[in-house]
Design a protein around this motif. Structure first.
Motif, mmCIF file in Angstrom:
data_model
loop_
_atom_site.group_PDB
_atom_site.id
_atom_site.type_symbol
_atom_site.label_atom_id
_atom_site.label_comp_id
_atom_site.label_asym_id
_atom_site.label_seq_id
_atom_site.Cartn_x
_atom_site.Cartn_y
_atom_site.Cartn_z
ATOM 1 N N TYR A 1 8.070 1.896 1.925
ATOM 2 C CA TYR A 1 8.659 2.173 3.225
ATOM 3 C C TYR A 1 10.135 2.444 3.030
ATOM 4 O O TYR A 1 10.842 1.646 2.425
ATOM 5 C CB TYR A 1 8.463 0.971 4.155
ATOM 6 C CG TYR A 1 9.234 1.079 5.447
ATOM 7 C CD1 TYR A 1 8.778 1.905 6.462
ATOM 8 C CD2 TYR A 1 10.421 0.388 5.638
ATOM 9 C CE1 TYR A 1 9.484 2.023 7.646
ATOM 10 C CE2 TYR A 1 11.126 0.499 6.822
ATOM 11 C CZ TYR A 1 10.660 1.314 7.825
ATOM 12 O OH TYR A 1 11.350 1.437 8.992
ATOM 13 N N SER A 2 10.577 3.583 3.505
ATOM 14 C CA SER A 2 12.012 3.829 3.494
ATOM 15 C C SER A 2 12.367 4.291 4.895
ATOM 16 O O SER A 2 11.700 5.115 5.477
ATOM 17 C CB SER A 2 12.383 4.891 2.475
ATOM 18 O OG SER A 2 11.755 6.102 2.791
ATOM 19 N N GLY A 3 13.395 3.745 5.425
ATOM 20 C CA GLY A 3 13.763 4.091 6.793
ATOM 21 C C GLY A 3 14.558 2.963 7.401
ATOM 22 O O GLY A 3 15.188 2.183 6.686
ATOM 23 N N VAL A 4 14.499 2.875 8.709
ATOM 24 C CA VAL A 4 15.271 1.864 9.415
ATOM 25 C C VAL A 4 14.861 0.473 8.926
ATOM 26 O O VAL A 4 13.688 0.122 8.957
ATOM 27 C CB VAL A 4 15.022 1.974 10.931
ATOM 28 C CG1 VAL A 4 15.745 0.875 11.673
ATOM 29 C CG2 VAL A 4 15.456 3.340 11.435
ATOM 30 N N PRO A 5 15.818 -0.325 8.405
ATOM 31 C CA PRO A 5 15.461 -1.638 7.876
ATOM 32 C C PRO A 5 15.206 -2.651 8.987
ATOM 33 O O PRO A 5 16.018 -3.518 9.269
ATOM 34 C CB PRO A 5 16.675 -2.025 7.030
ATOM 35 C CG PRO A 5 17.807 -1.263 7.624
ATOM 36 C CD PRO A 5 17.251 -0.031 8.260
ATOM 37 N N SER A 6 14.060 -2.503 9.647
ATOM 38 C CA SER A 6 13.692 -3.422 10.712
ATOM 39 C C SER A 6 12.184 -3.597 10.659
ATOM 40 O O SER A 6 11.445 -2.640 10.436
ATOM 41 C CB SER A 6 14.142 -2.834 12.055
ATOM 42 O OG SER A 6 13.167 -3.037 13.040
ATOM 43 N N ALA B 1 10.447 -1.458 13.251
ATOM 44 C CA ALA B 1 10.388 -0.036 12.916
ATOM 45 C C ALA B 1 9.313 0.201 11.860
ATOM 46 O O ALA B 1 8.587 1.185 11.903
ATOM 47 C CB ALA B 1 11.746 0.445 12.418
ATOM 48 N N ALA B 2 9.201 -0.724 10.901
ATOM 49 C CA ALA B 2 8.206 -0.573 9.840
ATOM 50 C C ALA B 2 6.795 -0.673 10.421
ATOM 51 O O ALA B 2 5.892 0.049 10.006
ATOM 52 C CB ALA B 2 8.414 -1.636 8.764
ATOM 53 N N ARG C 1 0.821 -1.205 0.000
ATOM 54 C CA ARG C 1 0.000 0.000 0.000
ATOM 55 C C ARG C 1 0.856 1.256 0.000
ATOM 56 O O ARG C 1 0.368 2.361 -0.123
ATOM 57 C CB ARG C 1 -0.900 0.012 1.203
ATOM 58 C CG ARG C 1 -0.136 0.009 2.523
ATOM 59 C CD ARG C 1 -1.095 -0.138 3.659
ATOM 60 N NE ARG C 1 -0.368 -0.213 4.923
ATOM 61 C CZ ARG C 1 -0.934 -0.586 6.045
ATOM 62 N NH1 ARG C 1 -2.196 -0.943 6.060
ATOM 63 N NH2 ARG C 1 -0.262 -0.613 7.163
ATOM 64 N N MET D 1 5.983 0.180 13.428
ATOM 65 C CA MET D 1 5.744 1.421 14.158
ATOM 66 C C MET D 1 5.376 2.560 13.214
ATOM 67 O O MET D 1 4.651 3.475 13.585
ATOM 68 C CB MET D 1 6.993 1.807 14.952
ATOM 69 C CG MET D 1 7.171 1.021 16.232
ATOM 70 S SD MET D 1 8.797 1.332 16.929
ATOM 71 C CE MET D 1 8.668 3.068 17.316
ATOM 72 N N ALA D 2 5.929 2.526 12.000
ATOM 73 C CA ALA D 2 5.636 3.585 11.032
ATOM 74 C C ALA D 2 4.474 3.157 10.150
ATOM 75 O O ALA D 2 4.657 2.658 9.056
ATOM 76 C CB ALA D 2 6.872 3.879 10.188
ATOM 77 N N GLY D 3 3.266 3.285 10.645
ATOM 78 C CA GLY D 3 2.088 3.024 9.816
ATOM 79 C C GLY D 3 1.848 1.556 9.530
ATOM 80 O O GLY D 3 1.304 1.206 8.489
ATOM 81 N N ASN D 4 2.284 0.681 10.434
ATOM 82 C CA ASN D 4 1.961 -0.738 10.348
ATOM 83 C C ASN D 4 2.500 -1.441 9.111
ATOM 84 O O ASN D 4 1.901 -2.395 8.625
ATOM 85 C CB ASN D 4 0.446 -0.938 10.429
ATOM 86 C CG ASN D 4 0.075 -1.840 11.581
ATOM 87 O OD1 ASN D 4 0.872 -2.685 11.986
ATOM 88 N ND2 ASN D 4 -1.101 -1.667 12.124
#
Lengths: 444, 271
Positions: B117-122, B125-126, B114, B128-131
């Motif tokens: 995701y770019s950010g901490v590769p975990s 963390a993903a 949907r 936490m950032a919008g499920n």
């Protein structure tokens, strides 16, 4: 005027406020369907007070909680409750229960919506009760229930009330326009909030990039005693509670669980004050807010007065829609906002802005390794060392994450902004905090 | 002169030696020799899955009677039997060897995303950032929180972006189960071949839109099973391994091919 002291750290990102700072607030079109989330604030979620099929009116309370730290929600439209089902929460990214109301377009007011009187005519207890009933929360974005804020626990005395009009977050101009166009509401709301909190001295804090707002508030303050203006140099994150207190009063709020209360201060957003004044004058609870819709991808960036529960897609339609394929949709500003994956989330009490970046604006550079330059340490306004918190989080050394005070982080984003290696430091720190929290809960 | 030096040193050696010999007899701390033996049969990786600080601590706890004979999760039944031998006790039941299983085969081509995701590769963390970026909230995110948690190098991310367990290396220590923020890794009996490889609890219509290999709770498997080992709970099929005899009739009937053997799961995820 008050001499300001400033705070350490921070950054000066391009403010990009020119897109909307000259655009007067206009009313957004009425939503045909309002999606009112039952958890729009910090604290206990509300229980629905209505059933599917019920007819509700504008301003009718549709959700409340018995918990002390909570804020009720009200219907922004009149019409029938179509369903009560989970809906996407724009700040949490997950679904929470929501009351969905099909508007009948009549906007019939509820019987409880009657003028409450002026700040002077009401007692402290009365104002507190009005705040609690109207579901008012901090409109700066944190959504802390205002009723709790103005009811300090016994033994704590508040000597100064700060009204936060810094609006340091780039792009956002909602507070700017409120101060410019509704300065009298801001002042009246400030008086009511001070009365509720039992404070005599109030300071309205505005950054110097909003000179016209300073003038407007000055005019509204003529003949008003107990309220002053502090003009602050533009400096991110000046609007963060602790930094604002440090900048204006030179007082340092102790680390969590320390609160502004501990140094005798209560901070409230100018939008919150204006909303309270509106409630006092008209009786309408918090059912709408000012939202800055901006960014390179929006056809007509605007400041809109939007009913809570309007879908993002409809708000953006009101601003002429989008120019081509957008790069990123953020609720709030670019520093502290929350990226969205859908336009079908509703406006909540904390929606200060909708920022739609173009693909070029949203472009992210590949991160590289930390070179230990220490710029994040220099930029951190709460004196942390983000690079180490991140390294210990990555290594899973949770005791060290805690020892480097990850919990003190206010997540302002300064460290990630200055990082030359493009490391998402705030996200790492959030991950560390999250792990520490679950360890505490698990009792490990 | 030389002779005096040698004699003095020799004499001193004798005296200290005698002192040490007396001291070691007199101040000896009685230690259970079984600790060393138990320690020797434990795997020695100090994974911590038993809840003790490491293999040394567990050996002491077992001998002291504080830990069960089969407390070593990583060692499994083989180690438990050896420990029981040393302790001179009998295991009440012979535990089955378990292995971890990632209950998702929704790789990049099969599950809808949907967002980006770019950010901490975990994975955490993903979430936490919008499920997470997948439409399915029960799908493997493939950032490898489980891979980093595994002390035995037994779990990897397939090219399709889904975690797959290497059953030969897996010791069922349960670290990946705890690390997965989606909670989609389960310990299953190693002898069983048929598994439901999905945990999506949405209604069938929703699942169908999210993923082509998601359980739509159609009940075809429930009807196909001659042993009554499958039930649908919370919109997802679940096998009762105590009843299942691996006949795979359910797998043949499954319209979305989400019931399959471990081998298939590896192949599907790798594609």
């Amino acid at each position: 005027m008050i001499a300001v002291k400033g705070f350490r750290g921070g950054v000066h990102p391009p403010t990009n406020k020119h897109l909307t700072e000259d655009k007067p607030i206009r009313k957004a079109s009425e939503p045909a369907r309002a999606i009112v989330l039952l958890s729009q604030h910090t604290g206990a979620p509300c229980e629905p007070l209505v059933k599917v099929g019920d007819y509700v009116k504008v301003g009718q309370k549709i959700g409340d909680s018995k918990a002390f730290v909570s804020a009720s929600v009200h219907s922004p439209v009149s019409g029938k409750v179509a369903s009560i089902e989970p809906w996407i929460h724009p700040a949490l990214g997950k679904k929470v229960p929501a009351v969905i109301i099909d508007s009948d377009g009549q906007s019939t007011l509820h019987e409880s919506v009657t003028p409450k009187g002026s700040a002077e005519s009401l007692s402290q207890e009365e104002i507190r009760a009005i705040i609690r009933e109207s579901g008012l929360v901090g409109l700066g974005g944190a959504c802390f229930p205002t009723a709790v804020k103005v009811s300090p626990p016994k033994g704590k005395t508040i000597d100064t009330f700060l009204l936060n009009g810094a609006e340091c977050e780039p792009y956002l101009t909602a507070d700017h326009r409120i101060m410019l166009e509704r300065a009298d509401l801001v002042v009246e709301g400030a008086k009511a909030l001070m009365r509720a909190a039992g404070v005599r001295k109030g300071i309205i804090c505005i950054e110097d990039n909003k000179a016209d707002a300073v003038k407007a508030v000055e005019r509204a303050l003529r003949g008003v005693s107990g309220l002053e203006i502090a003009v602050l140099p533009t400096h991110y994150p000046q609007g963060a509670e602790k930094q604002l207190i440090k900048a204006v009063l030179g007082r340092e709020v102790p680390p969590p669980p320390g609160l502004p209360l501990d140094v005798g201060v209560v901070v409230s957003n100018v939008g919150t004050a204006a909303a309270l004044a509106t409630t006092l004058r008209t009786g309408l609870p918090l059912i709408s807010r000012i939202v800055t819709v901006t960014g390179q991808s929006v056809v007509e960036p605007s400041n809109l007065e939007v009913k809570i529960g309007t879908l993002f897609s409809s708000v953006i339609q009101d601003c002429g829609g989008l120019k081509g394929e957008p790069g990123k949709l953020i609720m709030g500003g670019p520093m502290m906002g929350v990226a969205q994956y859908t336009m079908e989330a509703p406006v909540v009490k904390g929606t200060s802005g909708l920022l739609v970046m173009s693909p070029e604006e949203a472009r992210e550079e590949e991160g590289t390794n930390c070179i230990r330059c220490g710029r994040c340490v220099e930029a951190c306004p709460v004196n942390l060392m983000p690079l180490f918190i991140r390294a210990y989080t990555e290594a899973g050394k949770w005791d060290m994450v805690e020892r480097y005070d990850a919990f003190d982080c206010i997540e302002c984003g300064c460290c990630a902004y200055v990082c030359p290696a493009k490391i998402p430091l705030v996200q790492w720190i959030r991950l560390g905090k999250n792990e520490l929290m679950s360890r505490r809960k698990g009792g490990k | 002169m030389l002779i005096y030096a040698i004699a003095t040193m020799g004499l001193m050696g004798l005296i200290f030696g005698a002192l040490l010999a007396v001291a070691s007899k007199k101040f000896a701390v009685a230690s259970d020799e079984r600790v060393g033996k138990v320690r020797a049969v434990l795997p020695g990786v100090n994974c911590g899955a038993c809840g003790y600080a490491g293999c040394d601590a567990l050996a002491e706890a077992i001998v002291a009677g504080k830990a069960a004979l089969d407390a070593c999760k990583a060692g499994g039944p083989r180690v438990a039997e050896k420990v029981a031998d040393i302790m001179g006790a009998k295991l009440d039941k012979h535990p089955e060897r378990m292995v971890a299983l990632v209950k998702c085969v929704g790789n990049k081509d099969k599950t809808k995303y949907r967002g980006e995701y770019s950010g901490v590769p975990s994975c955490r963390a993903a979430v936490m950032a919008g499920n997470g970026p997948k439409d399915c909230l029960y799908g493997c995110l493939g950032f490898g929180d489980c891979v980093r948690a595994c002390p035995f190098d037994a779990i990897h991310i397939s090219p399709g972006g889904v975690a797959v367990v290497d059953a030969d290396k897996c010791t069922a220590c349960g670290k990946c189960v705890a690390a997965c923020p989606r909670g989609i890794i389960e310990l299953v009996p190693a002898s069983h071949k048929v598994h439901v490889l999905c945990m999506n609890q949405e209604k069938g219509v929703v699942t169908r839109k999210q993923c082509t290999v998601g359980c739509i709770a159609c009940q075809a498997c429930v009807r196909a099973c001659p042993k009554g080992a499958i039930s649908v709970q919370n919109n997802v099929a679940k096998i009762d391994y105590s009843k299942c005899d691996d006949c795979a009739l359910c797998a043949a009937k499954c319209p979305v091919k989400v019931i399959s053997g471990r081998k298939e799961s590896v192949e599907a995820a790798a594609s």
